[in-house]
Design a protein around this motif. Sequence first.
Motif, mmCIF file in Angstrom:
data_model
loop_
_atom_site.group_PDB
_atom_site.id
_atom_site.type_symbol
_atom_site.label_atom_id
_atom_site.label_comp_id
_atom_site.label_asym_id
_atom_site.label_seq_id
_atom_site.Cartn_x
_atom_site.Cartn_y
_atom_site.Cartn_z
ATOM 1 N N ASP A 86 -13.867 -13.829 -15.156
ATOM 2 C CA ASP A 86 -14.965 -12.891 -15.405
ATOM 3 C C ASP A 86 -16.064 -13.494 -16.272
ATOM 4 O O ASP A 86 -17.167 -12.938 -16.349
ATOM 5 N N VAL A 87 -15.781 -14.612 -16.930
ATOM 6 C CA VAL A 87 -16.787 -15.260 -17.771
ATOM 7 C C VAL A 87 -17.701 -16.111 -16.883
ATOM 8 O O VAL A 87 -17.250 -17.042 -16.224
ATOM 9 N N LYS A 88 -18.972 -15.768 -16.843
ATOM 10 C CA LYS A 88 -19.941 -16.542 -16.083
ATOM 11 C C LYS A 88 -20.400 -17.737 -16.921
ATOM 12 O O LYS A 88 -20.663 -17.590 -18.119
ATOM 13 N N MET A 89 -20.490 -18.897 -16.287
ATOM 14 C CA MET A 89 -20.834 -20.103 -17.042
ATOM 15 C C MET A 89 -22.097 -20.770 -16.521
ATOM 16 O O MET A 89 -22.308 -20.862 -15.311
ATOM 17 N N ILE A 90 -22.900 -21.224 -17.465
ATOM 18 C CA ILE A 90 -24.105 -21.988 -17.163
ATOM 19 C C ILE A 90 -23.946 -23.360 -17.792
ATOM 20 O O ILE A 90 -23.705 -23.467 -19.002
#
Length: 242
Positions: A86-90
């Motif tokens: 669920d953690v979106k990463m950039i």
Amino acid sequence: MANSTSKRASDHIRVFIVDDHPAIREAVADTIDGTMDLEICGQASSSDEAFRMIEDLEPDVAIVDISLNDAHGLDLVQNVRAQYPDVKMIVFSMYDENVYAERAIRAGASGYLMKSEPTKSVIEAIRSVHRGEVYLSRKMASRILNKVAMGRSSEPSFAIDELTDREMAVFQMLGQGYSVQDIQDRLSLSRKTIETYRRRAKEKLGFDTVSELLQYAVQWTYGQGTHGRDADVPTPKPPASN
């Protein structure tokens, strides 16, 4: 040093920053803190510290540098993606998006942003990935779409594209001046494995000696992936045509 705030203190988009340069973390945090719908929930300077804190803080979005003191940033992206989907990463990096953007997306990131981009792009990227979108520069998105449309999704555009992610990580660290022992420690791999990746990179780039590979790795790393070279720098072979 880590900084953090408690879980779910507000309805803001909670952002976690991973970068081993305090000045970069501070600059990104200042940009985010001045935005109404975003908040910083934590910061970390290493991969191990970041993984522990992400588990505890449950951020919405994590901004991750590729070059960390204790690991390669794409390894952290893969691990977080596997454990906390669920953690979106950039991925936020100094390195050319032409080389790393697709690798970052394959590793599990939702976006890639070069540090040379305007600070407003950081805000735009955070909001985009939080909405479930993939964030890339217009140029990079167009490049990927063109490759797919022309049926060349797996064909390398440059010799450097032939390197696997692990070979690329070793190549990059060699260019940054790390010894085989240093790379072994940072990637938690055996010396034999590191030397194998180095040999494969040398062969794929068409160099005869490790010295030539190291010279090119330094030039490539500090040129941030540009393709112009000084006359005394060895030139790798172009990718083989079918």
